[in-house]
Design a protein around this motif. Structure first.
Motif, PDB file in Angstrom:
ATOM      1  N   ALA A 107       0.581  -1.122  -0.074  1.00  0.00           N
ATOM      2  CA  ALA A 107       0.043  -0.067  -0.042  1.00  0.00           C
ATOM      3  C   ALA A 107       0.841   1.475   0.029  1.00  0.00           C
ATOM      4  O   ALA A 107       0.632   2.328  -0.568  1.00  0.00           O
ATOM      5  CB  ALA A 107      -0.887  -0.093   1.290  1.00  0.00           C
ATOM      6  N   HIS A 108       2.259   1.173   0.477  1.00  0.00           N
ATOM      7  CA  HIS A 108       2.950   2.558   0.500  1.00  0.00           C
ATOM      8  C   HIS A 108       4.090   2.243  -0.233  1.00  0.00           C
ATOM      9  O   HIS A 108       4.969   3.217   0.031  1.00  0.00           O
ATOM     10  CB  HIS A 108       3.307   2.472   2.101  1.00  0.00           C
ATOM     11  N   MET A 109       4.109   1.558  -1.164  1.00  0.00           N
ATOM     12  CA  MET A 109       5.032   1.438  -2.342  1.00  0.00           C
ATOM     13  C   MET A 109       4.683   2.316  -3.648  1.00  0.00           C
ATOM     14  O   MET A 109       5.274   2.197  -4.706  1.00  0.00           O
ATOM     15  CB  MET A 109       5.554   0.183  -2.593  1.00  0.00           C
ATOM     16  N   ASP A 110       3.853   3.341  -3.687  1.00  0.00           N
ATOM     17  CA  ASP A 110       3.360   4.087  -4.751  1.00  0.00           C
ATOM     18  C   ASP A 110       4.335   5.187  -4.980  1.00  0.00           C
ATOM     19  O   ASP A 110       4.385   5.549  -6.225  1.00  0.00           O
ATOM     20  CB  ASP A 110       1.992   4.651  -4.560  1.00  0.00           C
ATOM     21  N   ALA A 111       5.494   5.375  -4.142  1.00  0.00           N
ATOM     22  CA  ALA A 111       6.206   6.259  -4.509  1.00  0.00           C
ATOM     23  C   ALA A 111       7.508   6.058  -4.944  1.00  0.00           C
ATOM     24  O   ALA A 111       8.473   6.680  -5.278  1.00  0.00           O
ATOM     25  CB  ALA A 111       6.431   7.447  -3.153  1.00  0.00           C
ATOM     26  N   LEU A 112       7.667   4.712  -5.365  1.00  0.00           N
ATOM     27  CA  LEU A 112       8.809   4.153  -6.027  1.00  0.00           C
ATOM     28  C   LEU A 112       8.840   4.740  -7.396  1.00  0.00           C
ATOM     29  O   LEU A 112       8.199   4.784  -8.289  1.00  0.00           O
ATOM     30  CB  LEU A 112       8.706   2.712  -5.958  1.00  0.00           C
ATOM     31  N   LYS A 113      10.495   4.831  -7.787  1.00  0.00           N
ATOM     32  CA  LYS A 113      10.594   5.635  -9.021  1.00  0.00           C
ATOM     33  C   LYS A 113      11.471   4.169  -9.798  1.00  0.00           C
ATOM     34  O   LYS A 113      12.143   3.730  -9.031  1.00  0.00           O
ATOM     35  CB  LYS A 113      11.369   6.737  -8.785  1.00  0.00           C
ATOM     36  N   ARG A 114      11.268   4.367 -11.209  1.00  0.00           N
ATOM     37  CA  ARG A 114      12.186   3.246 -11.784  1.00  0.00           C
ATOM     38  C   ARG A 114      13.532   3.642 -11.811  1.00  0.00           C
ATOM     39  O   ARG A 114      13.845   4.862 -11.995  1.00  0.00           O
ATOM     40  CB  ARG A 114      11.572   3.210 -13.422  1.00  0.00           C
ATOM     41  N   ARG A 115      14.333   2.839 -11.901  1.00  0.00           N
ATOM     42  CA  ARG A 115      15.858   3.008 -12.081  1.00  0.00           C
ATOM     43  C   ARG A 115      16.184   3.188 -13.608  1.00  0.00           C
ATOM     44  O   ARG A 115      15.499   2.846 -14.351  1.00  0.00           O
ATOM     45  CB  ARG A 115      16.673   1.872 -11.697  1.00  0.00           C
TER      46      ARG A 115
END
Length: 126
Positions: A107-115
């Protein structure tokens, strides 16, 4: 200083449900950008028997002799900035805990960015 000779804030050992609530709170603080950018979650098998060095050596010899019928627990720690929390999950509660923890993490991994793959390729060529 604590018993281990370390300085700093003590780690709070919480009940499982309270830990999950606090973990969600740590992820929320992470989104706000206060006290750091990451939440570190670690899991470690534990038999919950504090031992000194001498007692550890004796215990190793004794553990070889007896069968491993003991049920182990899992020590789970979370850290965000200087805030540290931990809990002990028993073997019978581990499925419930892992499912709940998985739901919170997803639920809280929506701020991840692609490398950026271009940087990796440049490093590989050098």
């Amino acid at each position: 200083r604590d018993a281990g000779g370390r300085t700093g804030p003590a780690m709070a050992v919480l009940e499982v449900n309270r830990f999950l609530t606090e973990l969600a709170g740590l992820y929320e603080k992470c989104k706000e950008g206060t006290a750091g950018k990451a939440v570190t979650l670690t899991m470690k098998r534990s038999d919950l028997k504090p031992r000194t060095r001498r007692a550890k050596a004796k215990a190793k010899v004794e553990d070889r002799d007896k069968e491993n019928d003991d049920e182990y627990s899992c020590l789970v720690r979370a850290k965000h900035g200087k805030r540290k929390i931990s809990t002990v999950v028993s073997a019978k509660d581990h499925l419930y805990f892992l499912n709940a923890c998985n739901t919170i993490c997803k639920a809280h991994m929506d701020a991840l960015k692609r490398r950026d793959k271009k940087k990796k390729k440049k490093k590989a060529k050098k």
